[in-house]
Design a protein around this motif. Structure first.
Motif, PDB file in Angstrom:
ATOM      1  N   ARG A 156       0.783  -1.282  -0.062  1.00  0.00           N
ATOM      2  CA  ARG A 156       0.025  -0.080  -0.029  1.00  0.00           C
ATOM      3  C   ARG A 156       0.778   1.344  -0.001  1.00  0.00           C
ATOM      4  O   ARG A 156       0.530   2.161  -0.762  1.00  0.00           O
ATOM      5  N   SER A 191      -3.826   9.544  -4.630  1.00  0.00           N
ATOM      6  CA  SER A 191      -4.351   8.442  -3.718  1.00  0.00           C
ATOM      7  C   SER A 191      -3.550   8.603  -2.428  1.00  0.00           C
ATOM      8  O   SER A 191      -3.936   7.800  -1.733  1.00  0.00           O
ATOM      9  N   ALA A 192      -2.404   9.227  -2.479  1.00  0.00           N
ATOM     10  CA  ALA A 192      -1.428   8.729  -1.302  1.00  0.00           C
ATOM     11  C   ALA A 192      -2.024   9.917  -0.169  1.00  0.00           C
ATOM     12  O   ALA A 192      -2.676  11.123  -0.378  1.00  0.00           O
ATOM     13  N   ALA A 206       1.310   4.020  -2.991  1.00  0.00           N
ATOM     14  CA  ALA A 206       1.083   5.399  -2.826  1.00  0.00           C
ATOM     15  C   ALA A 206       2.139   6.144  -3.404  1.00  0.00           C
ATOM     16  O   ALA A 206       1.817   7.363  -3.804  1.00  0.00           O
TER      17      ALA A 206
END
Length: 434
Positions: free
Chosen positions: A88, A98-99, A92
């Motif tokens: 994940r 989306s980080a 990111a």
């Protein structure tokens, strides 16, 4: 590295301090944001603990203080599983949209995340931060790569020697004051009580083995000009390897059972009453308290080679960092400080048993909780850290050093050959990392 309930965190921490990310992702391009917005929503990823409610309460209080100071700002926290953090977090790094802005990360992951281009350089802000002056040197090292700082230490974990007070009294033993006494005491317990391990050791328990190497003057690797070279096959390191592997056998911890044991298994053996001693963390305290040995054990620093010396221990733990891609850099750095400040670390110790990274705060909690003192003494004597190279993640994930120990205790290779082979694998990883 840790406990259950106040021990729950321990398990997570133990994983983080002893384990780094799995496979290395390709290095990202420079995704630094050109924006530094002074309002809006900050996204945070923190690790989900086994018993997360106490941690969440402390975090929520810190956020309340932060948003009171920054009235046009909101903070959204997502608690992510430790087991999937590598995928994940690195995803990111490659997808700024989306980080999160702020993340919690394992301290052995620092160098790899810096190479991946994910963490912001906060050297200036860290240097100007009043709390930072009291940061433990080893904790600061865990956020430092190439002389630059990439986060704030969040908590630290360290190991010491747990021993059975009732067994020691029965056999007329004293806590060992040197490494030689430790080994002799372990074998004496096993001889008198063959149903027990003298000292529970594990072939995959890397962070229990490292103090033997360091106390004999050895190193895992050495650094020169920003480049690392394996030192696990040096004469000094081989002395430590020999000392540790001498504990695998029918006269202490049979190789057939102990070669595959890790840190959790050795602590479990002690807590269940099947070991006279074990090398466990401050984070292991709750697990031991919940076991069959409650009220029948004590803890002292793991002894070094010379009588009265404390063996250097691995300083594990977690950090808080800001992503380079954050469009709220100033706010994100301030939030990082809010999560990692002295007051929050005091509360996290009370809630979760996490050892503070500040020397003055650690002394405070040691005075309040006597069980902490051996661990604080260990840290104060000089703990050590893994090589600050992005290659460490690959070396760790490939179990290079545990394989070395297992080859020795199984009789497949002698110490010199196994150490040379491990060094070659490490150097290949260091070379590939650049």
């Amino acid at each position: 590295m840790k406990l259950r309930s106040r021990i729950a965190v321990p398990v997570t921490a133990f994983v983080l301090a002893g384990l780094t990310a799995t496979a290395c992702a390709p290095q990202t391009s420079d995704n630094s944001s050109s924006k530094d917005e002074k309002s809006g929503t900050l996204r945070v990823w923190l690790f989900q603990e086994v018993n997360n409610d106490p941690k969440k309460k402390v975090v929520d209080e810190a956020i309340a203080g932060f948003t009171k100071k920054h009235k046009d700002t909101k903070v959204e926290v997502e608690y992510i599983p430790v087991e999937t953090r590598a995928q994940r977090i690195k995803a990111a790094f490659n997808d700024p949209k989306s980080a999160p802005d702020v993340i919690e990360y394992g301290n052995t992951d620092t160098a790899g995340y810096v190479k991946d281009g994910g963490l912001a350089d906060v050297t200036k802000e860290f240097g100007e931060w009043a709390d930072a002056k009291d940061t433990d040197p080893t904790a600061k090292q865990s956020v430092t790569v190439g002389g630059k700082v990439y986060g704030a230490p969040f908590f630290v974990g360290v190991r010491a020697l747990y021993y059975r007070t009732d067994v020691f009294k029965e056999l007329g033993l004293k806590p060992p004051a040197s490494q030689a006494e430790l080994i002799a005491t372990a074998k004496q317990i096993r001889k008198a009580k063959p149903q027990m391990y003298g000292l529970a050791v594990g072939g995959t328990y890397l962070y229990g083995a490292m103090p033997f190497i360091w106390s004999n003057g050895g190193e895992i690797a050495t650094e020169s000009g920003g480049k690392y070279q394996a030192a696990i096959n040096s004469a000094e390191a081989q002395k430590g390897i020999t000392a540790y592997t001498s504990l695998f056998g029918d006269d202490n911890c049979p190789a057939a059972k102990c070669a595959t044991m890790g840190g959790n298994a050795t602590v479990t053996a002690f807590a269940s009453g099947t070991a006279g001693m074990a090398i466990g963390g401050d984070f292991s305290h709750a697990a031991v308290e919940a076991g069959a040995v409650k009220g029948k054990y004590a803890v002292v620093p793991l002894p070094g080679v010379k009588s009265g010396e404390i063996a250097p221990a691995f300083a594990g733990g977690n950090n808080i960092g800001v992503l380079k891609s954050s469009s709220h850099r100033t706010l994100a750095v301030d939030l990082m400080k809010s999560f990692a400040d002295k007051n929050v670390q005091r509360k996290l110790f009370d809630a979760m048993g996490f050892l503070p990274t500040y020397t003055d705060v650690r002394n405070e909690v040691a005075a309040k909780e006597p069980f902490v003192k051996p661990f604080v003494d260990t840290l104060s004597s000089g703990a050590k850290f893994v090589p600050a190279s992005s290659a460490w993640g690959q070396i760790d994930a490939s179990t290079v050093l545990p394989t070395m120990f297992q080859e020795i205790v199984s009789g497949k290779k002698n110490v010199a050959t196994a150490a040379d082979d491990a060094a070659k694998k490490m150097d290949a990883a260091f070379s590939a990392a650049g």
